[in-house]
Write a protein that holds these residues in place. Structure first.
Motif, PDB file in Angstrom:
ATOM      1  N   TYR A 356       0.791  -1.281  -0.012  1.00  0.00           N
ATOM      2  CA  TYR A 356      -0.140   0.033   0.012  1.00  0.00           C
ATOM      3  C   TYR A 356       0.912   1.300  -0.005  1.00  0.00           C
ATOM      4  N   ALA A 357       1.135   1.765  -1.192  1.00  0.00           N
ATOM      5  CA  ALA A 357       2.281   2.616  -1.253  1.00  0.00           C
ATOM      6  C   ALA A 357       2.024   3.905  -2.295  1.00  0.00           C
ATOM      7  N   SER A 358       2.735   4.650  -2.149  1.00  0.00           N
ATOM      8  CA  SER A 358       3.159   5.869  -2.873  1.00  0.00           C
ATOM      9  C   SER A 358       3.978   5.872  -4.293  1.00  0.00           C
ATOM     10  N   ALA A 359       3.632   6.485  -5.361  1.00  0.00           N
ATOM     11  CA  ALA A 359       4.509   6.578  -6.386  1.00  0.00           C
ATOM     12  C   ALA A 359       4.163   7.991  -7.052  1.00  0.00           C
ATOM     13  N   SER A 360       4.965   8.197  -8.163  1.00  0.00           N
ATOM     14  CA  SER A 360       4.797   9.253  -9.125  1.00  0.00           C
ATOM     15  C   SER A 360       4.251   8.959 -10.314  1.00  0.00           C
ATOM     16  N   THR A 361       2.878   9.211 -10.874  1.00  0.00           N
ATOM     17  CA  THR A 361       2.315   8.550 -11.810  1.00  0.00           C
ATOM     18  C   THR A 361       1.055   9.490 -12.200  1.00  0.00           C
ATOM     19  N   ASP A 362       0.360   9.132 -13.482  1.00  0.00           N
ATOM     20  CA  ASP A 362      -0.831   9.881 -13.766  1.00  0.00           C
ATOM     21  C   ASP A 362      -1.901  10.053 -12.492  1.00  0.00           C
ATOM     22  N   HIS A 363      -1.884   9.177 -11.863  1.00  0.00           N
ATOM     23  CA  HIS A 363      -2.918   9.534 -10.623  1.00  0.00           C
ATOM     24  C   HIS A 363      -2.527  10.658  -9.655  1.00  0.00           C
ATOM     25  N   ASN A 364      -1.398  11.167  -9.901  1.00  0.00           N
ATOM     26  CA  ASN A 364      -0.901  12.371  -9.031  1.00  0.00           C
ATOM     27  C   ASN A 364      -2.048  13.715  -9.380  1.00  0.00           C
ATOM     28  N   VAL A 365      -2.327  13.774 -10.747  1.00  0.00           N
ATOM     29  CA  VAL A 365      -3.177  14.977 -11.215  1.00  0.00           C
ATOM     30  C   VAL A 365      -4.496  14.803 -10.369  1.00  0.00           C
ATOM     31  N   PRO A 366      -5.302  13.800 -10.756  1.00  0.00           N
ATOM     32  CA  PRO A 366      -6.768  13.801 -10.293  1.00  0.00           C
ATOM     33  C   PRO A 366      -6.897  13.803  -8.617  1.00  0.00           C
ATOM     34  N   LEU A 367      -5.747  12.981  -8.165  1.00  0.00           N
ATOM     35  CA  LEU A 367      -5.746  12.758  -6.608  1.00  0.00           C
ATOM     36  C   LEU A 367      -5.559  14.371  -5.945  1.00  0.00           C
ATOM     37  N   SER A 368      -4.704  15.198  -6.625  1.00  0.00           N
ATOM     38  CA  SER A 368      -4.448  16.671  -6.211  1.00  0.00           C
ATOM     39  C   SER A 368      -5.608  17.467  -6.368  1.00  0.00           C
ATOM     40  N   LEU A 369      -6.634  16.987  -6.914  1.00  0.00           N
ATOM     41  CA  LEU A 369      -7.909  17.873  -7.297  1.00  0.00           C
ATOM     42  C   LEU A 369      -9.013  17.284  -6.292  1.00  0.00           C
ATOM     43  N   GLY A 370      -8.695  16.192  -5.375  1.00  0.00           N
ATOM     44  CA  GLY A 370      -9.685  15.675  -4.445  1.00  0.00           C
ATOM     45  C   GLY A 370     -10.465  14.519  -5.258  1.00  0.00           C
ATOM     46  N   ILE A 371     -10.099  14.339  -6.360  1.00  0.00           N
ATOM     47  CA  ILE A 371     -10.868  13.107  -7.129  1.00  0.00           C
ATOM     48  C   ILE A 371     -10.179  11.682  -6.474  1.00  0.00           C
ATOM     49  N   PRO A 372     -11.213  10.905  -5.827  1.00  0.00           N
ATOM     50  CA  PRO A 372     -10.620   9.724  -5.553  1.00  0.00           C
ATOM     51  C   PRO A 372      -9.864   8.803  -6.461  1.00  0.00           C
ATOM     52  N   SER A 373      -8.581   8.470  -6.131  1.00  0.00           N
ATOM     53  CA  SER A 373      -7.834   7.976  -7.137  1.00  0.00           C
ATOM     54  C   SER A 373      -6.848   6.840  -6.651  1.00  0.00           C
ATOM     55  N   THR A 374      -6.576   5.758  -7.477  1.00  0.00           N
ATOM     56  CA  THR A 374      -5.436   4.889  -7.219  1.00  0.00           C
ATOM     57  C   THR A 374      -4.801   4.547  -8.770  1.00  0.00           C
ATOM     58  N   THR A 375      -3.785   3.762  -8.583  1.00  0.00           N
ATOM     59  CA  THR A 375      -3.210   3.045  -9.717  1.00  0.00           C
ATOM     60  C   THR A 375      -2.946   1.626  -9.384  1.00  0.00           C
ATOM     61  N   LEU A 376      -3.599   0.608 -10.170  1.00  0.00           N
ATOM     62  CA  LEU A 376      -3.514  -0.748  -9.837  1.00  0.00           C
ATOM     63  C   LEU A 376      -2.456  -1.448 -10.920  1.00  0.00           C
ATOM     64  N   GLY A 377      -2.067  -2.733 -10.711  1.00  0.00           N
ATOM     65  CA  GLY A 377      -1.080  -3.271 -11.335  1.00  0.00           C
ATOM     66  C   GLY A 377      -1.623  -3.737 -12.679  1.00  0.00           C
ATOM     67  N   ALA A 378      -0.610  -3.853 -13.869  1.00  0.00           N
ATOM     68  CA  ALA A 378      -1.093  -4.318 -15.310  1.00  0.00           C
ATOM     69  C   ALA A 378      -0.646  -5.782 -15.354  1.00  0.00           C
ATOM     70  N   GLY A 379      -0.257  -6.444 -14.353  1.00  0.00           N
ATOM     71  CA  GLY A 379      -0.419  -7.901 -14.545  1.00  0.00           C
ATOM     72  C   GLY A 379       0.982  -8.506 -15.045  1.00  0.00           C
ATOM     73  N   GLY A 380       1.108  -9.675 -14.806  1.00  0.00           N
ATOM     74  CA  GLY A 380       2.342 -10.423 -15.085  1.00  0.00           C
ATOM     75  C   GLY A 380       3.627 -10.149 -14.029  1.00  0.00           C
ATOM     76  N   VAL A 381       4.799 -10.397 -14.615  1.00  0.00           N
ATOM     77  CA  VAL A 381       6.095 -10.003 -13.844  1.00  0.00           C
ATOM     78  C   VAL A 381       6.818  -9.133 -14.609  1.00  0.00           C
ATOM     79  N   GLU A 382       7.506  -8.414 -14.061  1.00  0.00           N
ATOM     80  CA  GLU A 382       8.309  -7.432 -14.869  1.00  0.00           C
ATOM     81  C   GLU A 382       9.800  -7.039 -14.500  1.00  0.00           C
ATOM     82  N   GLY A 383      10.717  -6.522 -15.133  1.00  0.00           N
ATOM     83  CA  GLY A 383      11.840  -6.277 -14.842  1.00  0.00           C
ATOM     84  C   GLY A 383      12.592  -5.483 -15.555  1.00  0.00           C
ATOM     85  N   ASN A 384      13.636  -4.606 -15.237  1.00  0.00           N
ATOM     86  CA  ASN A 384      14.470  -3.752 -15.885  1.00  0.00           C
ATOM     87  C   ASN A 384      13.667  -2.558 -16.517  1.00  0.00           C
TER      88      ASN A 384
END
Length: 426
Positions: A356-384
């Motif tokens: 349950y974390a924080s990051a910098s991505t597209d949801h920064n913008v709506p969240l800053s306006l008080g719009i309920p927001s989150t970002t969920l995983g895209a699936g699979g396993v990634e690296g590099n």
């Protein structure tokens, strides 16, 4: 405001749990989840297709054209490309319900001319951008495609978005255009970025980025020694001032001078030096305080270098500070309807919440306006990610579109089955 540890999160309210039980018990939603699972290989193939269409920073047009054609193919007949290159399509609900935005970003970090051919290695696929955020786009398209094929009607509307400018100096320009400039009506936001479906983003890491430049007359390194001030020496003085600067750990706050260049030859006093500075924090107050402190170091270094050379008039160094990026910070309420819907969907699908974390991505913008927001995983396993040898493995990848679909349906409501759990904003 800090991110709550997973173990201390409040329980999902019964009203949300009950709505999810009704959804997951319905034949239409069961069919949707199974169709998404059966669509796993087709979603992967589309991921590869998208990856092989280059989308360098500020040059996302070709990939955007592909997404526009797919949006229209999957039922979004009024889909369009906006003034900055975002691709948007509204899947209209049956009633006067909320608008849920689902977004993944078009751009990659790789420059024009990068070979983006996907290479298969068993169950692993390798190419620049194969995961970030090509997988997010493919997962979003899977949700749209199956909602269209099964003709599932929501009460609220769903705004599907392929955004530009999420990476680097793109500075979230796509979502900023949607929310700050066009003010497109949105009541809740679900981003799809990074592979891990066990993670829910509750916070938005803010960042301010600056291009710092010193400019002066330069001169011969021997004849002008300690006569002409050096742009590189001034930059070095500034770096030394903040390199060991203490910063808060909660909210996590960081600084980094990411690039530096200047000078022309080894035996010349540098007439120019420039660097790009990245400042980040989970809190806006901490970010602004850090910015004030670090930027003052460059002013002090300018004065010191000019004083050392006794520089006057045209012989003095000059300092230019230009802001090249601004991403707002914020933390969602643990009882935000979008957070609760995502947690309920994870529980229904048997996906444990491990981050349950924080990051910098597209949801920064709506969240800053008080719009309920989150970002969920895209699936699979990634690296590099962000490297030329980026890879992605097709491991239970269907869980992402299942998670996104269930979260969106809970928020928007399903006609004849559930009411939206996402309130309309005033």
């Amino acid at each position: 405001m800090s991110i709550t540890p997973v173990s201390e999160l409040p329980p999902v309210p019964e009203r949300v749990e009950e709505a999810m039980r009704r959804l997951s018990a319905s034949e239409s939603v069961k069919s949707l989840l199974e169709a998404i699972r059966q669509d796993d290989d087709a979603t992967r193939d589309q991921q590869i297709e998208i990856c092989e269409v280059p989308a360098p920073p500020f040059k996302e047009t070709k990939r955007g054209e592909l997404l526009l054609s797919l949006f229209r193919q999957y039922g979004l007949k009024d889909a369009y490309v906006d003034e900055v290159g975002n691709v948007l399509g509204l899947r209209r609900g049956t009633g006067n319900g909320p608008v849920v935005q689902i977004a993944a970003h078009l751009d990659t970090v790789f420059p024009e001319g990068t070979d983006v051919t996907v290479k298969k290695d068993g169950n692993t696929y390798r190419a620049p951008g194969i995961s970030d955020d090509t997988r997010g786009l493919a997962s979003m398209l899977c949700v749209l495609r199956q909602l269209d094929q099964l003709n599932i009607q929501t009460v609220g509307s769903i705004l599907f978005t392929a955004s530009v400018g999420e990476e680097g100096n793109g500075d979230l320009r796509g979502e900023k255009h949607i929310h700050f400039e066009k003010k497109v009506p949105v009541d809740g936001f679900i981003g799809i970025d990074a592979a891990d479906v066990k993670r829910i983003l509750a916070g938005a890491t803010g960042s301010h980025r600056w291009l710092i430049s010193y400019d002066g007359p330069g001169g011969h390194s021997f004849h002008k020694f300690r006569i002409a001030p050096s742009a590189i020496h001034a930059m070095g003085r500034a770096i030394a001032k903040f390199a060991d600067l203490p910063v808060p750990e909660d909210p996590r706050t960081t600084y980094n001078l990411g690039t530096i260049k200047g000078g022309t030859i080894v035996n010349a006093v540098a007439a120019h030096c420039e660097a790009q500075l990245d400042l980040r924090s989970g809190g806006n107050d901490e970010l602004l305080k850090l910015e004030k402190t670090v930027l003052a170091c460059f002013d002090e270094a300018l004065e010191e270098e000019n004083r050392r050379a006794n520089a006057e008039g045209d012989m003095k160094l000059k300092l230019t500070k230009k802001q090249i990026g601004s991403r707002p910070a914020g933390v969602a309420d643990d009882l935000s309807p979008v957070i609760l819907a995502a947690r309920a969907a994870q529980e229904t699908l048997g996906i444990p919440l491990t981050r349950y974390a924080s990051a910098s991505t597209d949801h920064n913008v709506p969240l800053s306006l008080g719009i309920p927001s989150t970002t969920l995983g895209a699936g699979g396993v990634e690296g590099n990610n962000h490297a030329l040898d980026e890879w992605w493995t097709q491991e239970e990848a269907w869980k992402s579109p299942q998670l996104v679909a269930l979260t969106a349906l809970l928020l928007a409501g399903v006609d004849g089955l559930t009411e939206p759990t996402l309130p309309k904003r005033a």
